[in-house]
Write a protein that holds these residues in place. Sequence first.
Motif, mmCIF file in Angstrom:
data_model
loop_
_atom_site.group_PDB
_atom_site.id
_atom_site.type_symbol
_atom_site.label_atom_id
_atom_site.label_comp_id
_atom_site.label_asym_id
_atom_site.label_seq_id
_atom_site.Cartn_x
_atom_site.Cartn_y
_atom_site.Cartn_z
ATOM 1 N N VAL A 249 37.784 28.657 33.669
ATOM 2 C CA VAL A 249 37.552 27.273 33.260
ATOM 3 C C VAL A 249 37.793 26.367 34.463
ATOM 4 O O VAL A 249 38.890 26.361 35.036
ATOM 5 N N GLN A 250 36.768 25.602 34.841
ATOM 6 C CA GLN A 250 36.861 24.752 36.024
ATOM 7 C C GLN A 250 37.084 23.294 35.641
ATOM 8 O O GLN A 250 36.381 22.760 34.777
ATOM 9 N N THR A 251 38.077 22.688 36.288
ATOM 10 C CA THR A 251 38.320 21.259 36.082
ATOM 11 C C THR A 251 37.931 20.485 37.335
ATOM 12 O O THR A 251 38.013 20.996 38.459
ATOM 13 N N LEU A 252 37.531 19.245 37.138
ATOM 14 C CA LEU A 252 37.201 18.327 38.225
ATOM 15 C C LEU A 252 37.867 16.992 37.910
ATOM 16 O O LEU A 252 37.526 16.344 36.917
ATOM 17 N N PHE A 253 38.863 16.635 38.707
ATOM 18 C CA PHE A 253 39.644 15.421 38.485
ATOM 19 C C PHE A 253 40.110 15.315 37.022
ATOM 20 O O PHE A 253 39.942 14.298 36.361
ATOM 21 N N GLY A 254 40.703 16.414 36.562
ATOM 22 C CA GLY A 254 41.325 16.427 35.251
ATOM 23 C C GLY A 254 40.393 16.574 34.078
ATOM 24 O O GLY A 254 40.830 16.466 32.930
ATOM 25 N N LEU A 332 40.849 22.432 39.804
ATOM 26 C CA LEU A 332 41.697 23.563 39.442
ATOM 27 C C LEU A 332 40.877 24.509 38.579
ATOM 28 O O LEU A 332 40.153 24.076 37.689
ATOM 29 N N ARG A 333 40.996 25.794 38.869
ATOM 30 C CA ARG A 333 40.382 26.810 38.014
ATOM 31 C C ARG A 333 41.484 27.486 37.206
ATOM 32 O O ARG A 333 42.451 27.998 37.772
ATOM 33 N N VAL A 334 41.323 27.451 35.897
ATOM 34 C CA VAL A 334 42.290 28.066 34.991
ATOM 35 C C VAL A 334 41.612 29.264 34.346
ATOM 36 O O VAL A 334 40.629 29.112 33.622
ATOM 37 N N ASP A 335 42.123 30.451 34.625
ATOM 38 C CA ASP A 335 41.526 31.684 34.114
ATOM 39 C C ASP A 335 42.231 32.096 32.824
ATOM 40 O O ASP A 335 43.400 32.505 32.851
ATOM 41 N N TRP A 336 41.506 31.972 31.719
ATOM 42 C CA TRP A 336 42.055 32.262 30.403
ATOM 43 C C TRP A 336 41.685 33.674 29.948
ATOM 44 O O TRP A 336 40.516 34.070 30.030
ATOM 45 N N LEU A 337 42.660 34.404 29.459
ATOM 46 C CA LEU A 337 42.437 35.715 28.855
ATOM 47 C C LEU A 337 42.260 35.519 27.352
ATOM 48 O O LEU A 337 43.033 34.803 26.717
ATOM 49 N N LEU A 338 41.249 36.183 26.799
ATOM 50 C CA LEU A 338 40.875 35.936 25.413
ATOM 51 C C LEU A 338 40.809 37.220 24.594
ATOM 52 O O LEU A 338 40.562 38.296 25.126
ATOM 53 N N CYS A 339 40.997 37.059 23.293
ATOM 54 C CA CYS A 339 40.674 38.046 22.249
ATOM 55 C C CYS A 339 41.760 39.069 21.951
ATOM 56 O O CYS A 339 41.557 39.916 21.071
ATOM 57 N N ASP A 340 42.880 39.030 22.606
ATOM 58 C CA ASP A 340 43.952 39.954 22.253
ATOM 59 C C ASP A 340 44.605 39.470 20.963
ATOM 60 O O ASP A 340 45.131 38.354 20.908
ATOM 61 N N GLY A 354 39.758 27.590 45.096
ATOM 62 C CA GLY A 354 39.153 28.857 44.705
ATOM 63 C C GLY A 354 37.653 28.791 44.529
ATOM 64 O O GLY A 354 37.048 27.722 44.515
ATOM 65 N N THR A 355 37.039 29.965 44.384
ATOM 66 C CA THR A 355 35.605 30.053 44.163
ATOM 67 C C THR A 355 35.295 29.864 42.683
ATOM 68 O O THR A 355 36.121 30.150 41.818
ATOM 69 N N PHE A 356 34.103 29.374 42.424
ATOM 70 C CA PHE A 356 33.634 29.222 41.050
ATOM 71 C C PHE A 356 32.121 29.079 41.089
ATOM 72 O O PHE A 356 31.585 28.275 41.851
ATOM 73 N N ALA A 357 31.442 29.866 40.286
ATOM 74 C CA ALA A 357 29.987 29.766 40.123
ATOM 75 C C ALA A 357 29.233 29.894 41.444
ATOM 76 O O ALA A 357 28.145 29.345 41.591
ATOM 77 N N ILE A 358 29.788 30.635 42.401
ATOM 78 C CA ILE A 358 29.134 30.692 43.709
ATOM 79 C C ILE A 358 27.915 31.602 43.718
ATOM 80 O O ILE A 358 27.071 31.479 44.610
ATOM 81 N N ASP A 359 27.808 32.513 42.746
ATOM 82 C CA ASP A 359 26.659 33.417 42.735
ATOM 83 C C ASP A 359 25.374 32.716 42.315
ATOM 84 O O ASP A 359 24.287 33.090 42.747
ATOM 85 N N LEU A 360 25.475 31.729 41.447
ATOM 86 C CA LEU A 360 24.304 30.994 40.971
ATOM 87 C C LEU A 360 24.147 29.736 41.826
ATOM 88 O O LEU A 360 24.855 28.746 41.654
ATOM 89 N N ILE A 361 23.220 29.779 42.763
ATOM 90 C CA ILE A 361 23.132 28.762 43.809
ATOM 91 C C ILE A 361 22.911 27.351 43.271
ATOM 92 O O ILE A 361 23.604 26.416 43.689
ATOM 93 N N PRO A 362 21.957 27.111 42.357
ATOM 94 C CA PRO A 362 21.763 25.725 41.894
ATOM 95 C C PRO A 362 23.024 25.118 41.285
ATOM 96 O O PRO A 362 23.325 23.940 41.504
#
Length: 387
Positions: A249-254, A332-340, A354-362
């Motif tokens: 989950v990526q945040t930008l200025f909160g 800030l990137r917050v990595d959430w673990l789900l479904c347990d 950190g990196t985020f969405a770098i594989d999808l260029i647009p």
Amino acid sequence: LLRDMASDCPRSEESQCLPAPAFDALLSLVETHLDIGIRAARGYAMHPACEPTQALVKYFNDVLSGGSSGSSVKDWRCVMNKRIGATYKERRPALIWLDDKFEQVCTTASFFDGRELHLPIYAHAAKGDIVALDGLCAAVRERAAAGEPLVVKPRHGSNSKHVFLWPRPQDVGEDVIVDSVSKAADSYDKSWDKESWNQNAVPKGVVLQPMYAPLSNFLDDADDCPQADPQAFSRGVCPKFMRPMELKVQTLFGEVIGAQLNTHPQYLWVCREGAVHIWDQTAEGFLTRHSREPEQMPHGLVELLRGTLREHWRAIRADSERLARAVGLDELRVDWLLCDPKWGPRVGELTYFGTFAIDLIPLSVKLARAFAHAHLSRLGTPVLNAA
């Protein structure tokens, strides 16, 4: 086109289902949510360690105008690399805790009146602390004897390197798991040399945590889990479907601007409202950093994600935004673990720079431009060609 857009949207969001051409419509929706982050920057109470250097401010203008700093098209990876370089000389230590697998757990809880968002840490030890390492090994033996699934991982690590998963401790024995403690504490990976200075400033050490339910638990057919190699665990390798469902989950200025899955970053996008959208990987504009076959994902996992987000997205988004604002972070990137079913949604880790969405260029380009625009807007600097 995006498949069954109406069924991809929670009931409260049916009005936001996208028209054709769906790829362009989804990118437009992402831009709308990025604009929310840009507007939030004005008057934002930002942590002093996040203030951009003069060189970085100039680079932000280049990002928007295609200036002289490198190629004319700059994406999120370019911006983060530039930021890492620009801040290296000062190396402000105040936010190193965001990349520390131990410190981030208790520090995050302090912003939530003691409520723990992460998985609990059963034990930890700094490299070379013999007493603490002995205590950690004793904790390993106690919990392994009870058959509890465990994770042994570096305090200082990244990229899922040297993370030891023990889903069935009784099958391997306590000694094998104890051996992984020293391996994690002393671990090193070449990829870490390319990480940000703040990640490499984290003290070396090892942590012991419960193992979160892996994706393979939710697959009906074992054939859907080709990478579930038990021998990989003793090598500190995380097979793809033995990892949890991890939503970055990526945040930008909160403000949360979107999210993607760690294991399938090109397959789907979770928008700010929590709707799950499947990318059209055949669209002309679907440009990826690496040439590859269209990414596939077991259908059952998609439905599992949708159901989880219907129940928990509001809390996930609210907690992610609350943390970013409380610290005063521009991103800030917050990595959430789900479904347990035992632990519920938990923060796996935080990542700053950190990196985020770098594989999808647009998408990566739009995020970089929004970040630059937000900073310049906050500083009252004229924004050139920010379309």
